[in-house]
Motif scaffolding. Structure first.
Motif: not given
Length: 443
Positions: A201-206, A174-181
């Motif tokens: 800024f997002c990641h593949q977490i699953n 979730n982009y809202t959880d990305e600290m660097m963002l």
């Protein structure tokens, strides 16, 4: 007892139909049209109910344990029959030069605008489903067919399908959880973000399809796909398909459309003191370690990031009308609505929500009665829009106070409403309880 009241003329006409001996000569279509007319002319909730509902939102506003710094606007609409609107608290609190709260402020009016944030997904989902029906794309096509994901963010899996985006099954963070963002937004709050910048800024977490995990990133990507395939901006899609046909005149897509002509926007109230080190570094104003009016902090970046996952601005009345129009089958075709409803799974996520395509169900408004809809939360604002199909009723709440428990407010309001369903509970009948001369009648 008059929880619902007829227009006086319709009342008399209605009772004459049911008390004269020529009833047997009336054809069913005439009776049906009379009942429909009665509903159209209904005046709504009784004064006692309206007083009770206003008391409830005032009690949340003035709760000594958690007084609202801002305020809220509420609309409860029973489709075609009754409508109640209430407001309480402040649209903008007074503050001193250091942003500490002062007494008083601008009252929150009933028709004042606020940010619905993720309730926007209830617009994006039917739009995507309708475009798929029209042949713009296949729901099972991978996002890499439409978005240059390798160039934007090679860490995101390009095999994720449009259907998986709708269902929150992409595995994207979730982009809202990305600290660097978050840091980037605090550092440059006036930057207008594009969907591609957000995705970077997002990641593949699953693994895609492994589970349903709520992520607004899915709906940012859906907006980017819609614009790439159709060549038309999302705000134009929303306006042409939904806002204009349904006369939702207060609504606009924040960051893309102007507020002018739509109404006054309530100011945001939040605690953003966690970012004071960044604000100090960049020479920006700092904020107290408390909820306060954060209007000095530009929300340009926050709003542009929200885009097709949370960018729509509205008043409570239009949000309630949208709930009734969507789930009542007026906003889109029957098959699209059914697809949305059928997408709701049998198991909840970690937050207790049963995630479907842009909608969800939960038991946060009622432990026994079914509700479907969505809520929204981001800096400075909260919202919730939940629809109860048996009563054909939407509860819509907009608050400019991040500390608001929007579901608690909705639950208290729902419990205070009169029970206006009647008929045989074992049959699917559309009947309501009305009051005439102190006696209940079921029609």
């Amino acid at each position: 007892k008059s929880d619902f009241q007829f227009n006086h003329t319709i009342k008399i006409l209605f009772m004459k139909v049911f008390t004269t001996k020529w009833l047997k000569h009336l054809c069913l279509p005439f009776i049906s049209s009379l009942i429909i007319s009665s509903a159209i002319y209904a005046q709504g909730f009784s004064p006692a109910v309206q007083t009770r509902l206003q008391y409830i939102i005032d009690s949340f506003q003035n709760n000594p344990a958690n007084p609202f710094v801002g305020g809220m606007s509420v609309a409860i609409k029973v489709d075609g029959l009754a409508m109640w609107q209430g407001a309480t608290g402040y649209a903008a609190r007074n503050v001193d030069a250091q942003n500490n709260l002062l007494p008083g402020g601008t009252p929150f009016e009933k028709n004042m605008l606020s940010r619905m944030y993720s309730v926007t997904k209830t617009f994006t989902s039917p739009l995507v489903l309708e475009l798929a029906k029209e042949g713009y794309f296949n729901l099972d096509a991978p996002v890499s067919n439409f978005i240059p994901l390798q160039a934007i963010n090679p860490g995101l899996n390009g095999s994720v399908t449009i259907r998986q985006l709708l269902a929150h099954e992409s595995g994207y963070s979730n982009y809202t959880d990305e600290m660097m963002l978050q840091i980037a937004v605090a550092f440059q709050p006036t930057h207008v973000w594009t969907a591609f910048e957000t995705l970077s800024f997002c990641h593949q977490i699953n693994v895609p399809g492994a589970e349903r995990r709520y992520s607004s990133t899915n709906y940012i990507m859906l907006g980017a796909i819609v614009e790439a395939v159709t060549g038309k901006p999302m705000e134009q899609h929303y306006r042409e398909r939904f806002f204009n046909p349904l006369h939702l005149t207060s609504m606009y897509l924040g960051g893309r459309e102007s507020r002018n002509g739509h109404g006054d926007l309530a100011a945001p109230h939040d605690n953003i003191s966690a970012f004071n080190p960044i604000f100090q570094l960049t020479g920006q104003p700092t904020f107290p370690d408390a909820y306060t009016n954060i209007s000095r902090f530009p929300l340009t970046a926050v709003v542009s990031l929200a885009f097709s996952g949370g960018g729509i601005v509205t008043n409570a009345a239009d949000m309630a009308e949208w709930g009734n129009a969507l789930f009542g089958g007026r906003a889109t075709c029957a098959s699209t609505l059914q697809t949305m409803l059928n997408s709701i799974p049998s198991t909840p996520d970690d937050g207790g929500d049963y995630l479907g395509y842009g909608i969800w169900t939960n038991n946060k408004v009622s432990a026994t009665d079914y509700f479907v809809g969505h809520n929204g939360v981001a800096p400075g604002y909260k919202s919730v829009m939940m629809y109860q199909p048996d009563r054909k009723m939407t509860i819509a709440i907009l608050s400019n106070y991040r500390g608001c428990n929007e579901y608690a407010v909705a639950k208290a309001l729902y419990e205070a409403l009169p029970d206006f369903l009647c008929g045989n509970s074992n049959r699917k009948e559309d009947k309501i309880l009305l009051c005439y001369k102190g006696k209940d009648i079921c029609i």
